[in-house]
Design a protein around this motif. Sequence first.
Motif, short mmCIF file in Angstrom:
data_model
loop_
_atom_site.label_atom_id
_atom_site.label_comp_id
_atom_site.label_asym_id
_atom_site.label_seq_id
_atom_site.Cartn_x
_atom_site.Cartn_y
_atom_site.Cartn_z
N VAL A 93 0.74 -1.22 0.15
CA VAL A 93 0.12 0.11 0.10
C VAL A 93 0.93 1.36 0.07
CG1 VAL A 93 -2.05 -1.05 1.25
CG2 VAL A 93 -0.18 0.07 2.55
N GLY A 94 0.21 2.35 -0.49
CA GLY A 94 1.05 3.87 -0.34
C GLY A 94 -0.15 4.79 0.28
N LEU A 95 0.52 5.36 1.27
CA LEU A 95 -0.27 6.30 2.05
C LEU A 95 0.55 7.65 2.26
CD1 LEU A 95 -3.28 6.99 3.31
CD2 LEU A 95 -2.19 6.09 5.46
N PRO A 96 0.40 8.52 1.23
CA PRO A 96 1.36 9.55 1.29
C PRO A 96 1.21 10.77 2.52
CG PRO A 96 -0.38 9.95 -0.57
CD PRO A 96 -0.45 8.40 -0.06
N GLY A 97 2.03 11.36 3.02
CA GLY A 97 1.62 12.31 3.96
C GLY A 97 3.16 12.72 4.50
N LEU A 98 3.44 14.18 4.72
CA LEU A 98 4.43 15.00 4.95
C LEU A 98 4.69 14.46 6.62
CD1 LEU A 98 3.96 18.27 3.21
CD2 LEU A 98 5.53 16.44 2.55
N ILE A 99 6.02 14.45 6.88
CA ILE A 99 6.43 14.21 8.20
C ILE A 99 5.97 15.08 9.46
CG2 ILE A 99 8.74 15.21 8.36
CD1 ILE A 99 7.94 11.80 10.11
N VAL A 100 5.93 16.31 8.78
CA VAL A 100 4.99 17.49 9.46
C VAL A 100 4.07 18.21 8.48
CG1 VAL A 100 6.85 19.07 9.42
CG2 VAL A 100 5.17 19.11 11.37
N LYS A 102 1.15 21.41 7.03
CA LYS A 102 1.08 23.00 7.27
C LYS A 102 0.94 23.54 8.38
CE LYS A 102 0.71 23.41 2.25
NZ LYS A 102 -0.39 23.76 0.73
N LYS A 103 0.15 22.77 9.17
CA LYS A 103 -0.55 23.30 10.32
C LYS A 103 0.69 22.94 11.52
CE LYS A 103 -5.17 22.89 9.23
NZ LYS A 103 -6.60 22.41 9.59
N ASN A 104 1.85 22.27 11.13
CA ASN A 104 2.83 21.91 12.15
C ASN A 104 2.53 20.78 12.94
OD1 ASN A 104 5.68 22.44 12.91
ND2 ASN A 104 4.92 23.11 14.73
N GLU A 105 1.54 19.72 12.61
CA GLU A 105 1.17 18.65 13.03
C GLU A 105 2.03 17.70 12.34
OE1 GLU A 105 -0.96 18.18 15.55
OE2 GLU A 105 -1.60 20.05 15.68
N PRO A 106 2.38 16.55 13.24
CA PRO A 106 3.36 15.48 12.76
C PRO A 106 2.40 14.45 11.98
CG PRO A 106 2.83 15.33 15.10
CD PRO A 106 2.39 16.62 14.50
N LEU A 107 3.13 13.46 11.22
CA LEU A 107 2.40 12.55 10.55
C LEU A 107 1.98 11.66 11.67
CD1 LEU A 107 1.87 11.22 7.86
CD2 LEU A 107 4.17 10.07 7.98
N SER A 108 0.62 11.29 11.50
CA SER A 108 0.16 10.30 12.51
C SER A 108 0.87 8.87 12.36
CB SER A 108 -1.47 10.16 12.28
OG SER A 108 -1.71 9.26 11.12
N GLN A 161 9.99 10.47 -2.65
CA GLN A 161 9.67 12.07 -3.09
C GLN A 161 9.01 12.48 -1.69
OE1 GLN A 161 7.24 11.45 -6.39
NE2 GLN A 161 8.66 12.79 -7.70
N MET A 162 8.94 13.85 -1.63
CA MET A 162 8.22 14.39 -0.47
C MET A 162 6.83 13.78 -0.21
SD MET A 162 8.97 18.60 -1.20
CE MET A 162 7.86 18.89 0.29
N GLY A 163 6.65 13.52 1.06
CA GLY A 163 5.51 12.85 1.39
C GLY A 163 5.68 11.43 1.37
N GLN A 164 6.70 10.81 1.19
CA GLN A 164 6.77 9.21 1.11
C GLN A 164 7.67 8.76 2.03
OE1 GLN A 164 8.23 8.29 -3.06
NE2 GLN A 164 6.11 8.17 -3.64
N VAL A 165 7.72 9.51 3.22
CA VAL A 165 8.51 8.88 4.31
C VAL A 165 8.29 7.41 4.77
CG1 VAL A 165 9.20 9.20 6.82
CG2 VAL A 165 9.17 11.31 5.33
N SER A 166 6.92 7.25 4.96
CA SER A 166 6.65 5.96 5.36
C SER A 166 6.53 5.00 4.38
CB SER A 166 4.97 5.96 6.00
OG SER A 166 4.85 6.74 6.89
#
Length: 262
Positions: A93-100, A102-108, A161-166
């Motif tokens: 699976v792929g579930l994109p998300g920035l590590i933090v 725009k609201k300065n909330e960390p990736l869940s 890419q950005m948003g692909q940390v996980s």
Amino acid sequence: MKIADRTYIISGGASGLGLATARDLHSRGAYVSLLDLNADSGASIATSLGSRAKFFETDVSSTDSIAAAIKGTFEWVESTGKPIGGVVAGAGVGLPGLIVDKKNEPLSIESIDFVLNINLRGTLDLIRQAVPYMTTAAPEGPDGERGVIIMIASSAAFDGQMGQVSYAASKGAVAALTLPLARDLSKYGIRAVTIAPALFDSNMTKMMSKKVKQSLENAMEFPKRAGQPEEFARTVRDSIENGMLNGTVIRLDGAMRMPARL
């Protein structure tokens, strides 16, 4: 390793790259055990393939679910007399998300766990439960081979890419475990190979917008298009038949190196 008259376990076998692999191996005389969460699609595919295919509804994030599928597969093997030739760990699976954000909330942590549990833990869990049945199979050919484990990483393992940390973490781990897995299994005559595709037509890429997909295709060197599932299946086939492919990661990417952002 021969394809005909051997049984191959394929997770994610009811769609995309896994399904293309199942059809390719089946067309060459293999018996295919299809593991997938999509019961309707999986059962329909197994029925269409006929007596050399069996479907097991499987959630690879659940150890018990994998155990039931492995048990069912080997009961089937005992009835057909067609020994295990390999495992293709294709569920992902792929579930994109920035590590933090725009609201300065960390990736869940829930989204991280979701990706890691399927792409990494599910891959390892499937392999560890299948291997004890493979180590006791009769060796084949002059090299005494017993089978091959084929895993799926991604070009994101190397240039995510950005948003692909996980996602990159999960696929990078799969790439990293390939050599030690091959070393662990070498005394049993079992090989380990990982294929790292770039942009391929699959269920995952179908969810991309036309703009995103076009941007990724522009990053391809040649050919400038998404790979076809049948091209991936051919690489799986060669990984089975070519005994010198072991402990390595094969980039299947048209010389693509993904940019930091689209």
